[in-house]
Design a protein around this motif. Structure first.
Motif, PDB file in Angstrom:
ATOM      1  N   ASN A  31       0.816  -1.208   0.000  1.00  0.00           N
ATOM      2  CA  ASN A  31       0.000   0.000   0.000  1.00  0.00           C
ATOM      3  C   ASN A  31       0.854   1.264   0.000  1.00  0.00           C
ATOM      4  N   ARG A  33       2.182   2.662   2.503  1.00  0.00           N
ATOM      5  CA  ARG A  33       1.843   3.466   3.687  1.00  0.00           C
ATOM      6  C   ARG A  33       2.560   2.948   4.921  1.00  0.00           C
ATOM      7  N   GLY A  43      -5.429  10.793   9.320  1.00  0.00           N
ATOM      8  CA  GLY A  43      -5.941  10.809   7.954  1.00  0.00           C
ATOM      9  C   GLY A  43      -7.453  10.724   7.893  1.00  0.00           C
ATOM     10  N   SER A  46      -8.690  14.464   9.182  1.00  0.00           N
ATOM     11  CA  SER A  46      -8.353  15.651   8.407  1.00  0.00           C
ATOM     12  C   SER A  46      -9.150  15.685   7.105  1.00  0.00           C
ATOM     13  N   LEU A  47      -9.256  16.869   6.552  1.00  0.00           N
ATOM     14  CA  LEU A  47      -9.952  17.044   5.283  1.00  0.00           C
ATOM     15  C   LEU A  47      -8.953  17.406   4.200  1.00  0.00           C
ATOM     16  N   PRO A  48      -9.058  16.949   3.001  1.00  0.00           N
ATOM     17  CA  PRO A  48     -10.016  15.940   2.569  1.00  0.00           C
ATOM     18  C   PRO A  48      -9.602  14.561   3.069  1.00  0.00           C
ATOM     19  N   ARG A  49     -10.580  13.736   3.328  1.00  0.00           N
ATOM     20  CA  ARG A  49     -10.304  12.381   3.811  1.00  0.00           C
ATOM     21  C   ARG A  49      -9.900  11.506   2.631  1.00  0.00           C
ATOM     22  N   LYS A  50      -8.743  10.858   2.781  1.00  0.00           N
ATOM     23  CA  LYS A  50      -8.238   9.999   1.706  1.00  0.00           C
ATOM     24  C   LYS A  50      -8.080   8.579   2.234  1.00  0.00           C
ATOM     25  N   ASP A  51      -8.211   7.645   1.349  1.00  0.00           N
ATOM     26  CA  ASP A  51      -7.940   6.243   1.674  1.00  0.00           C
ATOM     27  C   ASP A  51      -8.715   5.774   2.902  1.00  0.00           C
ATOM     28  N   MET A  52      -9.987   6.087   2.980  1.00  0.00           N
ATOM     29  CA  MET A  52     -10.771   5.769   4.177  1.00  0.00           C
ATOM     30  C   MET A  52     -10.914   4.274   4.422  1.00  0.00           C
ATOM     31  N   ARG A  55      -7.854   2.657   6.141  1.00  0.00           N
ATOM     32  CA  ARG A  55      -7.685   3.260   7.469  1.00  0.00           C
ATOM     33  C   ARG A  55      -8.725   2.721   8.443  1.00  0.00           C
TER      34      ARG A  55
END
Length: 144
Positions: A31, A33, A43, A46-52, A55
């Motif tokens: 990934n 990460r 993550g 925070s905005l914008p939310r990525k890879d929800m 996570r």
């Protein structure tokens, strides 16, 4: 120093450490990460939310694993000798420290040091020194 030999489980501890190491390696290899809890949770906040999806799955595993383990056997318990106020102040200080260090012990200690990051080594040594100092003050100078 007193070691509770009835609950001393080096084999399980080693297995747990190996699972954490493999999981961190799999996350970074497949990934790209780092398995740092503060970064994963941050993550989501925070905005914008990525890879929800990954996570949420990671955090669900952190919460779900002990729940499943307690359903399968003896539930894990912790004897925390602190008031709720002390726990909340400690949590705030840990959160503040992770912001200043750009990560937490899992990100720096497990993932950063394994990548050879000097910054992670310094951060982990600082975390450990702060922990040692806190125990010294709380257990031996104030509470002693």
């Amino acid at each position: 120093m007193l070691i509770d030999l009835a609950n001393f489980t080096p084999g399980l501890s080693l297995a747990g450490g190996l699972v954490i190491g493999v999981a961190a390696a799999v996350l970074v290899l497949f990934n790209g990460r780092i398995a740092g809890i503060s970064g994963i949770l941050g993550g989501l906040l925070s905005l914008p939310r990525k890879d929800m999806a990954w996570r949420l799955a990671f955090l669900a595993g952190l919460i779900g694993a002990p729940v499943i383990a307690s359903l399968l056997g003896k539930p894990a318990t912790a004897d925390i000798q602190a008031s709720w106020n002390e726990i909340m102040v400690a949590g705030f200080l840990v959160g503040l420290g992770t912001r200043y260090a750009s990560g937490c012990t899992s990100g720096h200690g497990v993932c950063g040091i394994s990548r050879g990051s000097i910054r992670s080594l310094v951060a982990t040594l600082t975390f450990m020194a702060a922990g040692f100092l806190t125990v010294l003050v709380q257990r031996h100078l104030i509470g002693g």
